[in-house]
Design a protein around this motif. Structure first.
Motif, mmCIF file in Angstrom:
data_model
loop_
_atom_site.group_PDB
_atom_site.id
_atom_site.type_symbol
_atom_site.label_atom_id
_atom_site.label_comp_id
_atom_site.label_asym_id
_atom_site.label_seq_id
_atom_site.Cartn_x
_atom_site.Cartn_y
_atom_site.Cartn_z
ATOM 1 N N VAL A 249 0.878 -1.170 0.000
ATOM 2 C CA VAL A 249 0.000 0.000 0.000
ATOM 3 C C VAL A 249 0.920 1.226 0.000
ATOM 4 O O VAL A 249 1.481 1.592 1.034
ATOM 5 C CB VAL A 249 -0.946 0.018 1.219
ATOM 6 N N ARG A 250 1.105 1.810 -1.175
ATOM 7 C CA ARG A 250 2.025 2.950 -1.316
ATOM 8 C C ARG A 250 1.409 4.244 -0.779
ATOM 9 O O ARG A 250 2.099 5.101 -0.265
ATOM 10 C CB ARG A 250 2.407 3.151 -2.780
ATOM 11 N N ASP A 251 0.082 4.393 -0.938
ATOM 12 C CA ASP A 251 -0.582 5.594 -0.460
ATOM 13 C C ASP A 251 -2.019 5.237 -0.102
ATOM 14 O O ASP A 251 -2.581 4.268 -0.621
ATOM 15 C CB ASP A 251 -0.557 6.693 -1.529
ATOM 16 N N ALA A 252 -2.595 6.025 0.795
ATOM 17 C CA ALA A 252 -3.968 5.795 1.250
ATOM 18 C C ALA A 252 -4.580 7.139 1.604
ATOM 19 O O ALA A 252 -3.909 8.023 2.140
ATOM 20 C CB ALA A 252 -3.984 4.873 2.475
ATOM 21 N N SER A 253 -5.860 7.281 1.282
ATOM 22 C CA SER A 253 -6.569 8.509 1.628
ATOM 23 C C SER A 253 -8.051 8.197 1.792
ATOM 24 O O SER A 253 -8.497 7.078 1.517
ATOM 25 C CB SER A 253 -6.354 9.580 0.555
ATOM 26 N N PHE A 254 -8.789 9.219 2.229
ATOM 27 C CA PHE A 254 -10.238 9.068 2.340
ATOM 28 C C PHE A 254 -10.891 10.417 2.158
ATOM 29 O O PHE A 254 -10.272 11.470 2.342
ATOM 30 C CB PHE A 254 -10.634 8.446 3.691
ATOM 31 N N VAL A 255 -12.148 10.382 1.746
ATOM 32 C CA VAL A 255 -13.002 11.571 1.703
ATOM 33 C C VAL A 255 -14.367 11.158 2.240
ATOM 34 O O VAL A 255 -14.706 9.978 2.258
ATOM 35 C CB VAL A 255 -13.145 12.180 0.284
ATOM 36 N N GLY A 256 -15.135 12.143 2.657
ATOM 37 C CA GLY A 256 -16.476 11.864 3.161
ATOM 38 C C GLY A 256 -16.768 12.712 4.373
ATOM 39 O O GLY A 256 -16.075 13.695 4.644
ATOM 40 N N HIS A 257 -17.795 12.304 5.083
ATOM 41 C CA HIS A 257 -18.177 13.039 6.285
ATOM 42 C C HIS A 257 -18.674 12.044 7.323
ATOM 43 O O HIS A 257 -19.161 10.973 6.994
ATOM 44 C CB HIS A 257 -19.258 14.079 5.982
ATOM 45 N N GLY A 258 -18.498 12.430 8.563
ATOM 46 C CA GLY A 258 -18.942 11.562 9.641
ATOM 47 C C GLY A 258 -18.673 12.189 10.982
ATOM 48 O O GLY A 258 -18.174 13.312 11.080
ATOM 49 N N CYS A 259 -18.971 11.443 12.006
ATOM 50 C CA CYS A 259 -18.757 11.915 13.369
ATOM 51 C C CYS A 259 -17.258 11.951 13.660
ATOM 52 O O CYS A 259 -16.437 11.468 12.882
ATOM 53 C CB CYS A 259 -19.486 11.006 14.350
ATOM 54 N N ALA A 260 -16.905 12.506 14.800
ATOM 55 C CA ALA A 260 -15.502 12.654 15.176
ATOM 56 C C ALA A 260 -14.780 11.307 15.238
ATOM 57 O O ALA A 260 -13.642 11.185 14.782
ATOM 58 C CB ALA A 260 -15.397 13.365 16.531
ATOM 59 N N ILE A 261 -15.435 10.293 15.776
ATOM 60 C CA ILE A 261 -14.790 8.986 15.917
ATOM 61 C C ILE A 261 -14.555 8.350 14.550
ATOM 62 O O ILE A 261 -13.485 7.802 14.286
ATOM 63 C CB ILE A 261 -15.621 8.063 16.831
ATOM 64 N N SER A 262 -15.525 8.440 13.664
ATOM 65 C CA SER A 262 -15.393 7.882 12.326
ATOM 66 C C SER A 262 -14.260 8.558 11.560
ATOM 67 O O SER A 262 -13.416 7.897 10.948
ATOM 68 C CB SER A 262 -16.724 8.047 11.578
#
Length: 154
Positions: free
Chosen positions: A58-71
């Protein structure tokens, strides 16, 4: 509550707040060759995890979205933890983190050094929030194995 438990709770809250306010790797990843969507309908968390996997790493990882603080914090911590690791190690980490969050430290590999991820174990004190913390990890797993169904933690 003992002083040690108070300290752990404070650390848990501090790390969650920090990663929620300033999530690491919160971005689209144009070079991604793996991705998956995740949704927790109970609290509205939605995210997409992007991975760039080359030569079994896994050379790179990211995320987008919305959620609560814990998520959000869990996704942020997760993307930091998996970068540069072989896919097999990431899958083993997924299993151990899932066990840590749902069953406790005694259910994980005793040799596992969770590093910063250990702080996520604090979510066990709030059973209704465990699904918030595991959403990113289920989505990561789906991205790795090429599962195109949306990951749900309902």
């Amino acid at each position: 509550m003992s002083g040690m438990q108070d300290s752990l709770r404070e650390l848990y809250q501090e790390v969650i707040f920090d990663h929620n306010r300033n999530p690491r790797n919160y971005r689209l990843l144009p070079a991604a060759n793996h991705h998956a969507d995740g949704h927790n309908p109970l609290c509205g968390d939605q995210l997409t995890v992007y991975l760039q996997v080359e030569d079994g790493i896994v050379r790179d990882a990211s995320f987008v979205g919305h959620g609560c603080a814990i998520s959000t914090a869990s996704a942020s911590l997760m993307t930091e933890a998996v970068k540069g690791k072989p896919v097999a190690e990431v899958e083993a980490l997924f299993r151990d983190v899932h066990a840590l969050l749902t069953e406790g430290r005694e259910a994980t590999d005793p040799a596992r050094d969770f590093g910063k991820l250990e702080v996520l174990s604090g979510v066990k004190e709030f059973p209704a929030r465990v699904k918030c913390a595991t959403l990113a990890w289920h989505t990561l797993h789906n991205a790795l194995v090429g599962e195109h169904e949306t990951a749900h933690t309902e």
